[in-house]
Write a protein that holds these residues in place. Structure first.
Motif, mmCIF file in Angstrom:
data_model
loop_
_atom_site.group_PDB
_atom_site.id
_atom_site.type_symbol
_atom_site.label_atom_id
_atom_site.label_comp_id
_atom_site.label_asym_id
_atom_site.label_seq_id
_atom_site.Cartn_x
_atom_site.Cartn_y
_atom_site.Cartn_z
ATOM 1 N N UNK A 1 0.826 -1.212 0.000
ATOM 2 C CA UNK A 1 0.000 0.000 0.000
ATOM 3 C C UNK A 1 0.858 1.260 0.000
ATOM 4 N N UNK A 2 1.879 1.265 0.850
ATOM 5 C CA UNK A 2 2.768 2.429 0.901
ATOM 6 C C UNK A 2 3.505 2.632 -0.403
ATOM 7 N N UNK A 3 3.994 1.541 -0.992
ATOM 8 C CA UNK A 3 4.736 1.634 -2.252
ATOM 9 C C UNK A 3 3.854 2.160 -3.371
ATOM 10 N N UNK A 4 2.634 1.661 -3.460
ATOM 11 C CA UNK A 4 1.753 2.075 -4.546
ATOM 12 C C UNK A 4 1.325 3.532 -4.405
ATOM 13 N N UNK A 5 1.056 3.956 -3.182
ATOM 14 C CA UNK A 5 0.685 5.352 -2.968
ATOM 15 C C UNK A 5 1.815 6.301 -3.333
ATOM 16 N N UNK A 6 3.022 5.951 -2.933
ATOM 17 C CA UNK A 6 4.181 6.788 -3.246
ATOM 18 C C UNK A 6 4.492 6.769 -4.733
ATOM 19 N N UNK A 7 4.320 5.616 -5.379
ATOM 20 C CA UNK A 7 4.566 5.530 -6.814
ATOM 21 C C UNK A 7 3.638 6.460 -7.571
ATOM 22 N N UNK A 8 2.365 6.475 -7.200
ATOM 23 C CA UNK A 8 1.396 7.345 -7.859
ATOM 24 C C UNK A 8 1.765 8.818 -7.652
ATOM 25 N N UNK A 9 2.139 9.160 -6.429
ATOM 26 C CA UNK A 9 2.514 10.543 -6.127
ATOM 27 C C UNK A 9 3.789 10.949 -6.860
ATOM 28 N N UNK A 10 4.769 10.053 -6.886
ATOM 29 C CA UNK A 10 6.037 10.348 -7.555
ATOM 30 C C UNK A 10 5.835 10.599 -9.041
ATOM 31 N N UNK A 11 4.960 9.833 -9.659
ATOM 32 C CA UNK A 11 4.687 10.043 -11.089
ATOM 33 C C UNK A 11 4.158 11.448 -11.340
ATOM 34 N N UNK A 12 3.331 11.932 -10.450
ATOM 35 C CA UNK A 12 2.817 13.287 -10.594
ATOM 36 C C UNK A 12 3.915 14.327 -10.497
ATOM 37 N N UNK A 13 4.815 14.146 -9.536
ATOM 38 C CA UNK A 13 5.900 15.119 -9.367
ATOM 39 C C UNK A 13 6.892 15.074 -10.529
ATOM 40 N N UNK A 14 7.113 13.895 -11.089
ATOM 41 C CA UNK A 14 8.106 13.749 -12.164
ATOM 42 C C UNK A 14 7.537 14.019 -13.547
ATOM 43 N N UNK A 15 6.232 14.225 -13.630
ATOM 44 C CA UNK A 15 5.598 14.490 -14.927
ATOM 45 C C UNK A 15 6.108 15.817 -15.494
ATOM 46 N N UNK A 16 6.854 15.735 -16.581
ATOM 47 C CA UNK A 16 7.375 16.940 -17.213
ATOM 48 C C UNK A 16 8.525 17.600 -16.470
ATOM 49 N N UNK A 17 9.089 16.917 -15.475
ATOM 50 C CA UNK A 17 10.154 17.513 -14.664
ATOM 51 C C UNK A 17 11.454 17.643 -15.465
ATOM 52 N N UNK A 18 12.217 18.689 -15.139
ATOM 53 C CA UNK A 18 13.578 18.818 -15.651
ATOM 54 C C UNK A 18 14.396 17.684 -15.037
#
Length: 204
Positions: A62-79
């Motif tokens: 559960x922790x891994x999946x929640x963080x994975x989803x959040x990380x994808x949002x932060x890395x979307x289009x990131x430098x």
């Protein structure tokens, strides 16, 4: 420890690639706290990637999946700052959407500027950041490594030739005979502190 972002980034990448996922984020936390805008999002995404990887290794789905989803949002289009984010994003999507595909497997190593740095590849000042984090992650005296790393940076700034701190911190990261290295480094730290105390006593 005042170290440029590029060196903190490299230190964290090498610590991550050595499998110390929880420790890796500690290299990125200081610049994250000072950053804003896209740089802050990028560092937050990396930190959450490391945290998700840690949770996968401990079986916290559960922790891994929640963080994975959040990380994808932060890395979307990131430098990307030189980091190849394509395999990172692919792993994060698998972690979120197909957890059995990543469970029990090491996450992809981080590539930086076309290389995949590991601990023995580090040089100063990145080595000074990584050494105490690795010490803490592997059960060695992180305080001794932190002090030794600080003295190493000071000696390099003073162009002191033959500094034992410079050599021993790098030897610790190389990974052989760490127990002996930490003992020697602790002895050098104690001697340096004793000399500093003597000087303070003269002028105190």
């Amino acid at each position: 420890m005042d170290v440029p972002l590029a060196d903190r980034l490299r230190a964290g990448v090498a610590v991550f690639n050595a499998g110390h996922y929880h420790a890796a984020h500690d290299a990125w936390e200081p610049p994250y706290r000072d950053a804003d805008g896209p740089a802050r999002d990028f560092l937050q995404g990396l930190i959450q990637y490391a945290a998700a990887a840690h949770h996968v290794t401990t079986g916290n789905r559960e922790g891994a999946q929640g963080l994975a989803d959040s990380a994808l949002g932060y890395l979307d289009g990131a430098d990307d700052r030189g980091i190849d984010l394509a395999p990172v994003r692919a792993w994060l999507r698998d972690c979120r959407d197909d957890y059995p595909a990543v469970a029990g497997e090491r996450p992809p190593a981080l590539a930086l500027d076309g290389e995949t740095p590991d601990l023995p590849d580090l040089r100063y000042p990145a080595a000074a950041v990584a050494a105490p984090l690795v010490a803490e992650a592997t059960g060695y005296d992180a305080g001794a490594l932190r002090a030794g790393a600080e003295y190493a940076l000071a000696d390099l700034a003073d162009e002191e030739v033959g500094s034992p701190f410079v050599t021993l911190v790098l030897d610790f990261l190389a990974g052989e005979r760490r127990g002996v290295i930490v003992t020697r480094l602790s002895q050098h730290v104690d001697r340096r502190r004793s000399r500093e105390d003597d000087v303070k006593g003269l002028f105190g």
